[in-house]
Design a protein around this motif. Structure first.
Motif, PDB file in Angstrom:
ATOM      1  N   GLY A  90     -44.770 -13.265  19.603  1.00  0.00           N
ATOM      2  CA  GLY A  90     -44.808 -13.214  21.061  1.00  0.00           C
ATOM      3  C   GLY A  90     -46.208 -13.306  21.631  1.00  0.00           C
ATOM      4  N   SER A  91     -47.191 -12.838  20.866  1.00  0.00           N
ATOM      5  CA  SER A  91     -48.574 -12.906  21.334  1.00  0.00           C
ATOM      6  C   SER A  91     -49.260 -14.195  20.892  1.00  0.00           C
ATOM      7  CB  SER A  91     -49.367 -11.695  20.847  1.00  0.00           C
ATOM      8  OG  SER A  91     -49.563 -11.750  19.456  1.00  0.00           O
ATOM      9  N   GLY A  92     -48.519 -15.072  20.198  1.00  0.00           N
ATOM     10  CA  GLY A  92     -49.085 -16.351  19.785  1.00  0.00           C
ATOM     11  C   GLY A  92     -49.844 -16.308  18.475  1.00  0.00           C
ATOM     12  N   ASP A  93     -49.815 -15.188  17.767  1.00  0.00           N
ATOM     13  CA  ASP A  93     -50.494 -15.074  16.475  1.00  0.00           C
ATOM     14  C   ASP A  93     -49.488 -15.449  15.378  1.00  0.00           C
ATOM     15  OD1 ASP A  93     -51.951 -14.481  14.207  1.00  0.00           O
ATOM     16  OD2 ASP A  93     -52.621 -12.518  14.928  1.00  0.00           O
ATOM     17  N   TYR A  94     -49.305 -16.749  15.183  1.00  0.00           N
ATOM     18  CA  TYR A  94     -48.263 -17.246  14.293  1.00  0.00           C
ATOM     19  C   TYR A  94     -48.566 -16.977  12.830  1.00  0.00           C
ATOM     20  CZ  TYR A  94     -46.935 -19.334  18.675  1.00  0.00           C
ATOM     21  OH  TYR A  94     -46.595 -19.499  19.983  1.00  0.00           O
ATOM     22  N   GLU A  95     -49.826 -16.988  12.449  1.00  0.00           N
ATOM     23  CA  GLU A  95     -50.188 -16.668  11.059  1.00  0.00           C
ATOM     24  C   GLU A  95     -49.775 -15.240  10.725  1.00  0.00           C
ATOM     25  OE1 GLU A  95     -51.388 -18.378   8.392  1.00  0.00           O
ATOM     26  OE2 GLU A  95     -51.079 -20.143   9.634  1.00  0.00           O
ATOM     27  N   LYS A  96     -50.083 -14.321  11.619  1.00  0.00           N
ATOM     28  CA  LYS A  96     -49.722 -12.921  11.404  1.00  0.00           C
ATOM     29  C   LYS A  96     -48.201 -12.771  11.404  1.00  0.00           C
ATOM     30  CE  LYS A  96     -51.192  -8.374  12.980  1.00  0.00           C
ATOM     31  NZ  LYS A  96     -51.982  -7.671  14.003  1.00  0.00           N
ATOM     32  N   ALA A  97     -47.530 -13.475  12.303  1.00  0.00           N
ATOM     33  CA  ALA A  97     -46.071 -13.430  12.351  1.00  0.00           C
ATOM     34  C   ALA A  97     -45.485 -13.894  11.024  1.00  0.00           C
ATOM     35  CB  ALA A  97     -45.553 -14.283  13.504  1.00  0.00           C
ATOM     36  N   ILE A  98     -45.996 -15.002  10.499  1.00  0.00           N
ATOM     37  CA  ILE A  98     -45.509 -15.529   9.226  1.00  0.00           C
ATOM     38  C   ILE A  98     -45.710 -14.493   8.121  1.00  0.00           C
ATOM     39  CG2 ILE A  98     -45.974 -17.260   7.417  1.00  0.00           C
ATOM     40  CD1 ILE A  98     -46.510 -19.250   9.799  1.00  0.00           C
TER      41      ILE A  98
END
Length: 157
Positions: free
Chosen positions: A90-98
């Protein structure tokens, strides 16, 4: 040189094994403090095969301690990691999300939502190949689900 290489290998092995006991202690501390999100984060990366009991007459069983919390972590830990992934997504931190989705999947490999959202995170990063591979996995492994239908749409079926 050969003896030094062997010594280095042994030291690395013991350091790795010790780090697994440290993870277990961290899991216990977090678990007792009701910090299940961090406990699950550590649990997802522990190598339980490295935890062994020794007969030192202390009456402490490391494997029993691990097993006492493993069921709860397997039952609930993955959803907590998924929620962390959702916050990062949701915050746009896709690496962390992955990373969080991967940890959720390490605990529960059949967690369709984490697999689908991992694909979406790759898609947001314009890594279409990884995204499509994961969408395909959702479609193949969970064909009769709503997420499989969404994955087909995302892949352009």
């Amino acid at each position: 040189d050969e003896l030094q290489n062997q010594l280095n290998t042994i030291e690395e092995s013991y350091t790795y094994k010790l780090s697994q006991y440290q993870r277990l202690i961290g899991i216990l501390n977090d678990y007792r403090s009701d910090n299940y999100a961090h406990a699950a984060d550590l649990f997802a990366t522990i190598d339980a095969a490295q935890l062994t009991d020794i007969d030192d007459e202390s009456g402490v069983s490391v494997t029993a301690i691990y097993n006492s919390i493993a069921d709860k972590m397997r039952a609930e830990g993955y959803s907590s990691l998924y929620q962390q992934g959702e916050l990062a997504y949701g915050s746009g931190d896709y690496e962390k999300a992955i990373s969080y989705y991967d940890k959720a999947l390490a605990i529960n490999p059949d967690y369709t939502a984490a697999l689908f959202k991992k694909a979406m995170a790759y898609k947001q990063q314009n890594d279409i190949q990884n995204a499509n591979n994961l969408f395909g996995e959702v479609i193949m492994r969970f064909p009769d689900t709503e997420l499989a239908t969404q994955a087909k749409t995302e892949r352009g079926y």
